[in-house]
Design a protein around this motif. Sequence first.
Motif, PDB file in Angstrom:
ATOM      1  N   GLY A 335      -0.063 -60.989  -3.194  1.00  0.00           N
ATOM      2  CA  GLY A 335      -0.533 -60.399  -4.441  1.00  0.00           C
ATOM      3  C   GLY A 335       0.622 -60.157  -5.391  1.00  0.00           C
ATOM      4  N   PRO A 336       0.820 -58.915  -5.871  1.00  0.00           N
ATOM      5  CA  PRO A 336       1.936 -58.623  -6.782  1.00  0.00           C
ATOM      6  C   PRO A 336       3.260 -58.403  -6.062  1.00  0.00           C
ATOM      7  CG  PRO A 336       0.668 -56.645  -6.418  1.00  0.00           C
ATOM      8  CD  PRO A 336      -0.054 -57.741  -5.675  1.00  0.00           C
ATOM      9  N   MET A 337       3.266 -58.514  -4.737  1.00  0.00           N
ATOM     10  CA  MET A 337       4.489 -58.283  -3.984  1.00  0.00           C
ATOM     11  C   MET A 337       5.138 -59.592  -3.563  1.00  0.00           C
ATOM     12  SD  MET A 337       4.049 -54.901  -1.642  1.00  0.00           S
ATOM     13  CE  MET A 337       5.836 -54.889  -1.480  1.00  0.00           C
ATOM     14  N   TYR A 338       6.469 -59.606  -3.669  1.00  0.00           N
ATOM     15  CA  TYR A 338       7.272 -60.737  -3.223  1.00  0.00           C
ATOM     16  C   TYR A 338       8.321 -60.190  -2.270  1.00  0.00           C
ATOM     17  CZ  TYR A 338       5.077 -63.493  -6.858  1.00  0.00           C
ATOM     18  OH  TYR A 338       4.161 -64.144  -7.632  1.00  0.00           O
ATOM     19  N   ILE A 339       8.344 -60.707  -1.065  1.00  0.00           N
ATOM     20  CA  ILE A 339       9.186 -60.175  -0.003  1.00  0.00           C
ATOM     21  C   ILE A 339      10.134 -61.278   0.472  1.00  0.00           C
ATOM     22  CG2 ILE A 339       9.234 -59.077   2.258  1.00  0.00           C
ATOM     23  CD1 ILE A 339       6.273 -58.267   1.690  1.00  0.00           C
ATOM     24  N   TYR A 340      11.439 -61.044   0.281  1.00  0.00           N
ATOM     25  CA  TYR A 340      12.460 -61.984   0.754  1.00  0.00           C
ATOM     26  C   TYR A 340      12.990 -61.502   2.103  1.00  0.00           C
ATOM     27  CZ  TYR A 340      12.802 -64.161  -3.868  1.00  0.00           C
ATOM     28  OH  TYR A 340      12.539 -64.835  -5.036  1.00  0.00           O
ATOM     29  N   THR A 341      13.000 -62.380   3.073  1.00  0.00           N
ATOM     30  CA  THR A 341      13.644 -62.093   4.359  1.00  0.00           C
ATOM     31  C   THR A 341      14.748 -63.134   4.553  1.00  0.00           C
ATOM     32  OG1 THR A 341      11.948 -63.426   5.491  1.00  0.00           O
ATOM     33  CG2 THR A 341      11.608 -61.043   5.399  1.00  0.00           C
ATOM     34  N   ASP A 342      16.002 -62.675   4.516  1.00  0.00           N
ATOM     35  CA  ASP A 342      17.150 -63.579   4.512  1.00  0.00           C
ATOM     36  C   ASP A 342      18.118 -63.260   5.639  1.00  0.00           C
ATOM     37  OD1 ASP A 342      16.262 -64.846   2.234  1.00  0.00           O
ATOM     38  OD2 ASP A 342      17.459 -63.597   0.871  1.00  0.00           O
ATOM     39  N   ALA A 343      18.618 -64.294   6.275  1.00  0.00           N
ATOM     40  CA  ALA A 343      19.782 -64.198   7.147  1.00  0.00           C
ATOM     41  C   ALA A 343      20.916 -64.891   6.405  1.00  0.00           C
ATOM     42  CB  ALA A 343      19.522 -64.852   8.500  1.00  0.00           C
ATOM     43  N   ALA A 344      21.830 -64.097   5.836  1.00  0.00           N
ATOM     44  CA  ALA A 344      22.908 -64.624   4.999  1.00  0.00           C
ATOM     45  C   ALA A 344      24.209 -64.626   5.787  1.00  0.00           C
ATOM     46  CB  ALA A 344      23.055 -63.787   3.738  1.00  0.00           C
ATOM     47  N   PHE A 345      24.813 -65.803   5.913  1.00  0.00           N
ATOM     48  CA  PHE A 345      26.048 -65.976   6.668  1.00  0.00           C
ATOM     49  C   PHE A 345      27.197 -66.255   5.694  1.00  0.00           C
ATOM     50  CE2 PHE A 345      22.511 -67.173   9.316  1.00  0.00           C
ATOM     51  CZ  PHE A 345      22.798 -66.622  10.562  1.00  0.00           C
ATOM     52  N   ASN A 377      14.069 -57.754   1.172  1.00  0.00           N
ATOM     53  CA  ASN A 377      13.873 -57.184  -0.163  1.00  0.00           C
ATOM     54  C   ASN A 377      12.390 -57.147  -0.483  1.00  0.00           C
ATOM     55  OD1 ASN A 377      13.788 -57.582  -3.416  1.00  0.00           O
ATOM     56  ND2 ASN A 377      15.589 -56.412  -2.769  1.00  0.00           N
ATOM     57  N   LEU A 378      11.887 -55.951  -0.754  1.00  0.00           N
ATOM     58  CA  LEU A 378      10.463 -55.750  -1.061  1.00  0.00           C
ATOM     59  C   LEU A 378      10.322 -55.464  -2.546  1.00  0.00           C
ATOM     60  CD1 LEU A 378       9.848 -53.261   1.880  1.00  0.00           C
ATOM     61  CD2 LEU A 378       9.110 -55.621   1.838  1.00  0.00           C
ATOM     62  N   GLY A 379       9.608 -56.328  -3.261  1.00  0.00           N
ATOM     63  CA  GLY A 379       9.462 -56.162  -4.699  1.00  0.00           C
ATOM     64  C   GLY A 379       8.016 -56.184  -5.151  1.00  0.00           C
ATOM     65  N   TYR A 380       7.669 -55.244  -6.024  1.00  0.00           N
ATOM     66  CA  TYR A 380       6.331 -55.187  -6.637  1.00  0.00           C
ATOM     67  C   TYR A 380       6.492 -55.496  -8.111  1.00  0.00           C
ATOM     68  CZ  TYR A 380       1.582 -53.515  -7.619  1.00  0.00           C
ATOM     69  OH  TYR A 380       0.256 -53.434  -7.988  1.00  0.00           O
ATOM     70  N   TYR A 381       5.803 -56.541  -8.591  1.00  0.00           N
ATOM     71  CA  TYR A 381       5.944 -57.015  -9.968  1.00  0.00           C
ATOM     72  C   TYR A 381       4.604 -56.904 -10.691  1.00  0.00           C
ATOM     73  CZ  TYR A 381      10.246 -59.062  -8.161  1.00  0.00           C
ATOM     74  OH  TYR A 381      11.472 -59.255  -7.578  1.00  0.00           O
ATOM     75  N   PHE A 382       4.654 -56.315 -11.879  1.00  0.00           N
ATOM     76  CA  PHE A 382       3.413 -56.119 -12.645  1.00  0.00           C
ATOM     77  C   PHE A 382       3.643 -56.413 -14.116  1.00  0.00           C
ATOM     78  CE2 PHE A 382       0.646 -53.407 -15.208  1.00  0.00           C
ATOM     79  CZ  PHE A 382      -0.578 -53.871 -14.807  1.00  0.00           C
TER      80      PHE A 382
END
Length: 382
Positions: A335-345, A377-382
């Motif tokens: 929905g309005p949420m975009y969730i990034y799950t990253d393993a950054a090396f 990162n949990l983001g809610y965009y409206f």
Amino acid sequence: MFRFFLLSIVCLITIPGFAQFPESKPEDEPFLDIGVALRFNYNLSTWKEDQLERGGDFGFDIFRINVLAAYKGIKLNAEYRHYAEGFGGGMLKQGWFQYDFSEASQIQVGLNQVPFGIQQYNSNNWFFNMTYYVGFEDDHDMGIKYIRDTGRWKWQAAYYKSAEDLVFSAAEGSPDRYSYDILGRNKENNQLDFKVVRRLGDSLAHELGISTQGGLLYNLDTEENGTRYAGAIHYEYKTGHSLWNIKLQAMFYRINPEYAPGNNLNFVEMGAYGANYNVANKGEIYTAGIAYHIPLETRLLQGITLYNNYGYYNKRVSGFENSHMNVLGALWTAGPMYIYTDAAFGYNQPWLGPEWENAFTAGTPGDTDWHMRFNINLGYYF
């Protein structure tokens, strides 16, 4: 009395919350579009022993406001962000006035994105790619830009008087900014950029481009201008009908400051998000990214985008150890949420390792290890 039209924000799948002007609308009718975003962040870094003992940290990332406006043919595009104080606090990410000469050409005046390399982003993840951290990805400066897009061809030409100057005097620039610029005892000024992209294929999905950049660098001690220049070739495969996205770029840069006698001539200071670090004067950066989008039709999830972005930084200074960065992860759309799950090396990367100030110069020769930061990162965009 003005009539305002409030429209919902159009969210792009790569980076959500990016608003767009309506395709057609009478110029004498005012238009206003306001969007907001709130993000929180969890991270766990392998080089931080205290954080490992706590099981990571979860806290505030950003509150953001986007504004689009138009009246009598003049448009406004602005985005203001407020980060935690430790990351620079409040800052204007972008903001410009725009006039469209036609459907194919426009001019932007103000703090706008520098036309260099793959745009809007040379990455698919929350961390960006190596190019961002040395000022060549999603960089915004103060100036004027002309854009012409005829479908098969798109070219941009720009002049930037300065970076995001917050003090109008001969003083060091503040690192409380969104994009990385040369700071410390040097100030960016009088920069020219030119970029051309050729779209290929029946669906125009293949974009092959060349970017060039050149400018001056005023030194506060000698009161003389040095020079800087950069160039890049880039390819991107993207289309609204494809599940795949591929990004390939090779670039070089050279910075020649006019330091006072006795100063180290092998690096400059760069800064953003409230802190500076040192960056080699010369180098090449090679990046590659691939992403695959999985559309879903569940009640909670509408899609998952899997990606991997790699960057290699070859420093052309004797004794400086090279840097690597790789981000493997997924973007979850709900929905309005975009969730990034990253393993950054990271290997000699200031944001992904214990060495901050000199990771992009000498690094830690003979004692460098790969480090990993797991990030949500949990983001809610409206």
